[in-house]
Design an enzyme around this catalytic site. Structure first.
Site, short mmCIF file in Angstrom:
data_model
loop_
_atom_site.label_atom_id
_atom_site.label_comp_id
_atom_site.label_asym_id
_atom_site.label_seq_id
_atom_site.Cartn_x
_atom_site.Cartn_y
_atom_site.Cartn_z
N LYS A 114 0.85 -1.19 0.00
CA LYS A 114 0.00 0.00 0.00
C LYS A 114 0.89 1.24 0.00
O LYS A 114 1.93 1.27 0.69
CB LYS A 114 -0.90 -0.04 1.24
CG LYS A 114 -1.94 1.05 1.34
CD LYS A 114 -2.82 0.80 2.56
CE LYS A 114 -3.88 1.88 2.76
NZ LYS A 114 -4.74 1.59 3.93
N SER A 188 -9.40 1.76 3.29
CA SER A 188 -8.61 2.54 2.37
C SER A 188 -7.64 1.70 1.54
O SER A 188 -7.03 2.22 0.59
CB SER A 188 -7.82 3.60 3.16
OG SER A 188 -6.94 2.98 4.09
N SER A 212 -9.72 -0.59 7.42
CA SER A 212 -9.22 -0.36 6.07
C SER A 212 -8.63 -1.59 5.39
O SER A 212 -8.37 -1.56 4.19
CB SER A 212 -8.16 0.75 6.09
OG SER A 212 -8.76 2.00 6.31
#
Length: 634
Positions: A114, A188, A212
């Protein structure tokens, strides 16, 4: 991959738009590339390891995979260049030369990070171009994975500064759901979930502060493991809420997520919030599990309510008890995260942009961060006091149940819904996730069902701190029962792979203990040693005057060791176990086994497993095999 070739080929023919999120039909040449890549490479760690055992070269295989990734795919913010990949391959070859391939559990396995996690030589953007910088060093988690042989193929998209649960809050584009492009991917960690669900990499790193990792895992039918806060060092992570952030794992199956987690965790001497894994007691079998379900399900959509009810009914046939509980305390904790002074902690991570270049933030992110202006220092302390009171109430839950089972999200919104109500819909997504980190608990999201619409439905198991070994064991058994395809790969993957042992740091004086059977490395009861903080000292043999027997009616199967005038050297392992934890270990040793003195080949006497004589009369003498492991392999 044998019989899985044709399903993989059909998946590519029928799901070209899913593979190519740009929304355009790939050209024929692109189809051919995908056919080649997916037939060979889609799958779990075992598939990659098998390819290398069969002679595949990491440099060629990973370059082929890299070239198949599309620069127009909104799941990626950056893809490794040929040189970045080559640099990692060279480092992998150096590791192999010095340590040997067998010591690299992730040898040649690609992954994605990420893009709020540093990877040396890659830009870190946190989905904010004005914030971007080139990382000079790997995040601790990334470095540990590279040290285990893993290779970074790229950095993935996210809700800006990891602030969101929807996957639509990025200047790099909306990441669509892998099942239906009109739906959100969840965030996210949107890009990480997308690339795993489509089989582009077998695992990706997520971060999870309020859900997330768990929410996008559920929306894309993959596994999302969220460890205890502090389990994985946050060094090299752009924080959302530093006191709560967890670097987690998104993977195709439970075993792979567990292995990655076990490699990443442990203090690094830099992150003051990182903690060592403590001893937390013996594991609870699935059949003895007491499960708690939320009584409050007001926000559940009708299809999610039906799916969760059906899953709960299945649980009742496998668990000791299933009961509903009030979640009012947990929901009050959640309100502190979204509507209390913890919003100010998000400003700290984004302060360089928020203070100097607020226009560089997406309007919705600025709106969220602006909430901190409502609170002062006194409010912050008052909220801390309230949280401590709520923690005391929440801990009482574990007197009644061993694990909570919740829907990972209350419903699956469309992108249009989120754009129409960006704050309200996003808040809804965290109703069953955003209290977990404030309470210091652990969780894992797994696929649970497919809805009549074809969309996935996922559940999350929540347990107290440091119960990841239990969570992955329970989750693996439940995942095996659902037998759902991994993501949109169309392939039902093996779910009974061995789970890693979680090493508890040794503390205080140690004692040597010789083990001969089910407690050997990789054997069914080895986890009991690891849970007590034991560490392997050496593999050796006894003196040549012992006999080994296969005992009758033991589960799991166990041997008995006995000294004899005429015998042989029997293979054993000598472990060091903290004396402080020895009582816990001995309490689980069943008759007719016991702990006595065992002589090793070098003449030393150590404590070790022996067997009462009465049990040997009907046992099978297996001394000729030289050890329990050799006998089990026959």
């Amino acid at each position: 991959m044998g019989d899985e070739v044709e399903p993989g080929r059909d998946f590519i023919r029928n799901n070209a738009l899913r593979i190519s999120p740009s929304g355009t039909q790939p050209a024929l040449s692109q189809h051919l590339v995908y056919i080649r890549v997916f037939i060979m490479l889609i799958g779990t760690f075992d598939d990659w390891k098998r390819a290398y055992r069969d002679g595949a070269d990491p440099a060629e295989l990973l370059e082929q995979q890299r070239q198949a990734l599309q620069t127009g795919d909104t799941a990626w913010i950056s893809i490794a260049t040929a040189q970045q990949l080559q640099t990692q391959i060279q480092a992998l070859k150096a590791l192999e030369a010095t340590q040997g391939r067998a010591q690299l559990p992730l040898y040649g396995i690609p992954f994605a990070a990420k893009d709020n996690i540093d990877v040396a030589g890659f830009a870190t953007t946190a989905a904010c171009p004005a914030f971007a910088y080139t990382a000079q060093a790997d995040a601790t988690a990334v470095q540990r994975l590279k040290n285990a042989g893993a290779i970074v193929l790229g950095k993935t998209n996210l809700d800006q500064f990891a602030t969101g649960l929807v996957g639509t809050r990025s200047p790099y584009g909306v990441v669509p759901n892998t099942f239906d492009a009109s739906l959100v991917s969840g965030g996210s960690s949107s890009g990480s979930a997308s690339v795993v669900a489509r089989g582009l990499v077998p695992f990706a790193l997520s971060t999870d502060t309020a859900g997330s990792g768990r929410v996008p895992a559920a929306f894309n039918q993959i596994v999302g493991l969220k460890p205890t806060p502090g389990a994985v060092p946050g060094t090299g992570l752009v924080p959302a809420c530093r006191t709560l952030d967890c670097i987690g794992v998104l993977a195709l199956n439970v075993a792979d997520s567990a292995l990655v987690q076990s490699i990443m965790e442990g203090p690094d001497g830099h992150d003051s919030y990182a903690q060592p894994r403590p001893f937390v007691g013996k594991p609870v079998p699935l059949s003895q599990l007491r499960v708690g379900l939320p009584a409050q399900r007001d926000k559940l959509s009708s299809d999610y309510e039906a799916a969760f009810t059906a899953f709960a009914q299945r649980l009742q046939t496998h668990m000791a008890s299933v009961q509903t509980l009030s979640f009012e305390t947990l929901f009050e904790v959640a309100d502190l995260l979204y509507y209390g002074p913890w919003v100010a902690e998000r400003v700290v991570g984004a302060r360089s942009i928020y203070d100097a270049q607020p226009d560089a933030l997406l309007p919705v992110i600025q709106q969220v961060l602006d909430v901190h202006q409502r609170f002062n220092a006194a409010d912050t302390f008052a909220a801390q006091y309230r949280l401590q009171d709520l923690k005391l109430q929440a801990e009482k839950i574990w007197n009644a149940v061993d694990v909570l089972c919740v829907p990972s999200a209350p419903y699956h919104p469309t992108i249009a819904q989120v754009q129409a109500e960006p704050i309200a819909v996003n808040s809804d997504m965290g109703i069953y996730t955003n209290f977990v980190n404030l309470l210091g608990w652990s969780a894992i999201a797994i696929p649970a069902a497919q809805l009549p619409s074809g969309q996935p439905f996922g559940i999350t198991l929540i347990a107290p701190a440091w119960r990841e070994p239990d969570l992955v064991r329970w989750a693996q058994q439940l995942q095996d029962q659902t037998r759902l395809p991994a993501g949109v790969t169309g392939i039902t993957l093996k779910t009974d792979a061995p789970l890693p042992g979680w090493q508890v740091p040794a503390q205080g004086p140690m004692m040597e203990l010789a083990v001969v059977g089910a407690h050997l490395s990789g054997m069914p009861l080895n986890h009991e040693l690891l849970a007590c903080g034991a560490r392997l000292q050496q593999a050796t043999t006894t003196a040549p005057n012992y006999r080994l027997y296969a005992l009758q009616d033991t589960v799991p199967a166990k041997p008995g060791l006995a000294r004899a005038e005429e015998g042989a050297a029997i293979a054993v392992e000598v472990w060091e176990i903290p004396i402080a934890n020895l009582g816990r270990f001995l309490a689980g040793v069943p008759a007719p086994l016991g702990i006595g003195n065992v002589q090793l080949q070098d003449g030393r006497m150590v404590k070790g497993f022996i067997c009462e004589g009465f049990a040997l009369a009907q046992a099978l003498d297996i001394t000729a095999h030289g050890g329990w492991r050799a006998y089990c392999k026959q």
